[in-house]
Design a protein around this motif. Structure first.
Motif, PDB file in Angstrom:
ATOM      1  N   GLY A 131       0.866  -1.221  -0.034  1.00 16.18           N
ATOM      2  CA  GLY A 131       0.008  -0.133   0.037  1.00 16.18           C
ATOM      3  C   GLY A 131       0.910   1.523   0.059  1.00 16.18           C
ATOM      4  N   GLY A 132       2.119   1.022   0.116  1.00 16.91           N
ATOM      5  CA  GLY A 132       3.051   2.237   0.025  1.00 16.91           C
ATOM      6  C   GLY A 132       3.060   2.765  -1.340  1.00 16.91           C
ATOM      7  N   GLY A 133       3.504   4.105  -1.516  1.00 21.59           N
ATOM      8  CA  GLY A 133       3.653   4.713  -2.687  1.00 21.59           C
ATOM      9  C   GLY A 133       3.795   6.303  -2.362  1.00 21.59           C
ATOM     10  N   LEU A 134       3.835   6.960  -3.679  1.00 19.90           N
ATOM     11  CA  LEU A 134       3.858   8.480  -3.582  1.00 19.90           C
ATOM     12  C   LEU A 134       2.726   8.871  -3.693  1.00 19.90           C
ATOM     13  CD1 LEU A 134       5.775  10.997  -4.175  1.00 19.90           C
ATOM     14  CD2 LEU A 134       5.394  10.536  -6.504  1.00 19.90           C
ATOM     15  N   VAL A 135       2.474  10.031  -2.992  1.00 18.25           N
ATOM     16  CA  VAL A 135       1.329  10.800  -2.554  1.00 18.25           C
ATOM     17  C   VAL A 135       1.490  12.206  -2.380  1.00 18.25           C
ATOM     18  CG1 VAL A 135       1.097  10.073  -0.289  1.00 18.25           C
ATOM     19  CG2 VAL A 135      -1.169  10.663  -1.466  1.00 18.25           C
ATOM     20  N   GLN A 136       0.597  13.058  -2.938  1.00 16.85           N
ATOM     21  CA  GLN A 136       0.719  14.596  -2.679  1.00 16.85           C
ATOM     22  C   GLN A 136       0.377  14.831  -1.262  1.00 16.85           C
ATOM     23  OE1 GLN A 136      -1.468  16.562  -5.704  1.00 16.85           O
ATOM     24  NE2 GLN A 136       0.133  16.233  -7.246  1.00 16.85           N
ATOM     25  N   PRO A 137       0.731  16.046  -0.848  1.00 15.84           N
ATOM     26  CA  PRO A 137       0.388  16.310   0.690  1.00 15.84           C
ATOM     27  C   PRO A 137      -1.162  16.710   0.762  1.00 15.84           C
ATOM     28  CG  PRO A 137       2.323  17.685  -0.137  1.00 15.84           C
ATOM     29  CD  PRO A 137       1.917  16.817  -1.263  1.00 15.84           C
ATOM     30  N   GLY A 138      -1.719  16.112   1.804  1.00 18.93           N
ATOM     31  CA  GLY A 138      -3.078  16.122   1.935  1.00 18.93           C
ATOM     32  C   GLY A 138      -3.914  14.980   1.429  1.00 18.93           C
ATOM     33  N   GLY A 139      -3.198  14.065   0.785  1.00 18.49           N
ATOM     34  CA  GLY A 139      -3.632  12.663   0.496  1.00 18.49           C
ATOM     35  C   GLY A 139      -3.730  11.824   1.517  1.00 18.49           C
ATOM     36  N   SER A 140      -4.203  10.683   0.856  1.00 14.53           N
ATOM     37  CA  SER A 140      -4.573   9.325   1.628  1.00 14.53           C
ATOM     38  C   SER A 140      -3.822   8.215   1.096  1.00 14.53           C
ATOM     39  CB  SER A 140      -6.043   9.138   1.988  1.00 14.53           C
ATOM     40  OG  SER A 140      -6.446  10.168   2.686  1.00 14.53           O
ATOM     41  N   ASP A 189      -4.698  12.755   5.559  1.00 12.91           N
ATOM     42  CA  ASP A 189      -4.030  14.537   5.467  1.00 12.91           C
ATOM     43  C   ASP A 189      -2.661  13.980   5.715  1.00 12.91           C
ATOM     44  OD1 ASP A 189      -4.250  17.110   7.878  1.00 12.91           O
ATOM     45  OD2 ASP A 189      -3.710  16.723   5.692  1.00 12.91           O
ATOM     46  N   LEU A 190      -1.882  13.479   4.523  1.00 15.71           N
ATOM     47  CA  LEU A 190      -0.635  13.075   4.838  1.00 15.71           C
ATOM     48  C   LEU A 190       0.417  14.324   4.539  1.00 15.71           C
ATOM     49  CD1 LEU A 190      -0.612   9.783   2.924  1.00 15.71           C
ATOM     50  CD2 LEU A 190       0.482  10.028   5.210  1.00 15.71           C
ATOM     51  N   LYS A 191       1.472  14.462   5.243  1.00 13.90           N
ATOM     52  CA  LYS A 191       2.264  15.623   5.160  1.00 13.90           C
ATOM     53  C   LYS A 191       3.759  15.090   4.916  1.00 13.90           C
ATOM     54  CE  LYS A 191      -0.146  17.259   9.500  1.00 13.90           C
ATOM     55  NZ  LYS A 191      -0.787  18.409   8.604  1.00 13.90           N
ATOM     56  N   PRO A 192       4.573  16.047   4.041  1.00  9.48           N
ATOM     57  CA  PRO A 192       5.932  15.605   3.772  1.00  9.48           C
ATOM     58  C   PRO A 192       6.540  15.002   4.960  1.00  9.48           C
ATOM     59  CG  PRO A 192       5.251  17.771   3.023  1.00  9.48           C
ATOM     60  CD  PRO A 192       4.377  17.443   3.863  1.00  9.48           C
ATOM     61  N   GLU A 193       6.357  15.343   6.252  1.00  9.90           N
ATOM     62  CA  GLU A 193       7.032  14.758   7.160  1.00  9.90           C
ATOM     63  C   GLU A 193       6.818  13.317   7.521  1.00  9.90           C
ATOM     64  OE1 GLU A 193       5.737  17.792   7.074  1.00  9.90           O
ATOM     65  OE2 GLU A 193       4.574  18.118   9.260  1.00  9.90           O
ATOM     66  N   LEU A 227       7.593   1.793   1.386  1.00  7.64           N
ATOM     67  CA  LEU A 227       7.801   3.206   1.269  1.00  7.64           C
ATOM     68  C   LEU A 227       6.779   4.172   1.126  1.00  7.64           C
ATOM     69  CD1 LEU A 227      10.102   5.367   1.273  1.00  7.64           C
ATOM     70  CD2 LEU A 227      10.331   4.875  -1.325  1.00  7.64           C
ATOM     71  N   VAL A 228       6.612   5.070   1.976  1.00  6.68           N
ATOM     72  CA  VAL A 228       5.648   6.171   1.676  1.00  6.68           C
ATOM     73  C   VAL A 228       6.382   7.369   1.549  1.00  6.68           C
ATOM     74  CG1 VAL A 228       3.780   7.492   2.812  1.00  6.68           C
ATOM     75  CG2 VAL A 228       3.836   4.997   3.300  1.00  6.68           C
ATOM     76  N   ALA A 229       6.120   8.038   0.459  1.00  8.19           N
ATOM     77  CA  ALA A 229       6.591   9.291   0.143  1.00  8.19           C
ATOM     78  C   ALA A 229       5.553  10.274  -0.250  1.00  8.19           C
ATOM     79  CB  ALA A 229       7.311   9.251  -1.314  1.00  8.19           C
ATOM     80  N   VAL A 230       5.778  11.536   0.633  1.00  9.90           N
ATOM     81  CA  VAL A 230       4.534  12.493   0.488  1.00  9.90           C
ATOM     82  C   VAL A 230       5.284  13.754  -0.181  1.00  9.90           C
ATOM     83  CG1 VAL A 230       2.852  13.890   1.770  1.00  9.90           C
ATOM     84  CG2 VAL A 230       3.508  11.555   2.303  1.00  9.90           C
ATOM     85  N   SER A 231       4.931  13.942  -1.291  1.00  9.52           N
ATOM     86  CA  SER A 231       5.741  15.185  -1.911  1.00  9.52           C
ATOM     87  C   SER A 231       4.685  15.865  -3.191  1.00  9.52           C
ATOM     88  CB  SER A 231       7.002  14.643  -2.562  1.00  9.52           C
ATOM     89  OG  SER A 231       7.591  15.906  -3.288  1.00  9.52           O
ATOM     90  N   SER A 232       4.812  17.071  -3.399  1.00 13.27           N
ATOM     91  CA  SER A 232       4.005  17.635  -4.519  1.00 13.27           C
ATOM     92  C   SER A 232       4.868  17.807  -5.731  1.00 13.27           C
ATOM     93  CB  SER A 232       3.670  19.074  -4.035  1.00 13.27           C
ATOM     94  OG  SER A 232       4.859  19.851  -3.582  1.00 13.27           O
TER      95      SER A 232
END
Length: 121
Positions: free
Chosen positions: A8-17, A84-88, A116-121
């Motif tokens: 279930g990990g992956g790349l998501v934008q800030p605020g995503g789930s 509500d994922l954040k970059p941190e 890996l969970v990556a939160v980035s725009s």
């Protein structure tokens, strides 16, 4: 021997789930705790959320109100809903189960290999 596999990990934008899932290669006879940890380079692995079958569920302060842990003891699975994922929140997330594989076996602690969970725009 038991293998824990996270998904279930992956790349998501800030605020995503994202929803992380942890499955096991065999069922547990009994479970004491199910938890999610996370780790970033050069930092100690951090407890994110823990579901205690005999006590309350606890979260690290930074994820309270955003993350929810849910476990199915008999199925030996544990999920982590992250909103509500954040970059941190960017990290490798690890599943952890503490329990007994058999009735007469000892209590042991098991880890997955991480996702890996990556939160980035």
């Amino acid at each position: 021997q038991v293998e824990l596999v996270e998904s279930g990990g992956g790349l998501v934008q800030p605020g995503g789930s994202l929803r992380l899932s942890c499955t096991t290669s065999r069922g547990f006879f009994s479970v004491a705790t199910m938890a999610w940890y996370r780790e970033v380079p050069d930092k100690q692995r951090e407890l994110v959320a823990i579901w205690d079958t005999l006590g309350p569920t606890n979260y690290t302060e930074s994820v309270k109100g955003r993350f929810t842990i849910s476990g199915e003891m008999f199925a030996s699975t544990v999920d982590l809903q992250m909103n509500d994922l954040k970059p941190e929140d960017t990290a490798v997330y690890y599943c952890n189960i503490d329990g007994w594989i058999t009735e007469d076996g000892g209590r042991r602690n098991y880890w997955g290999k991480g996702t890996l969970v990556a939160v980035s725009s």
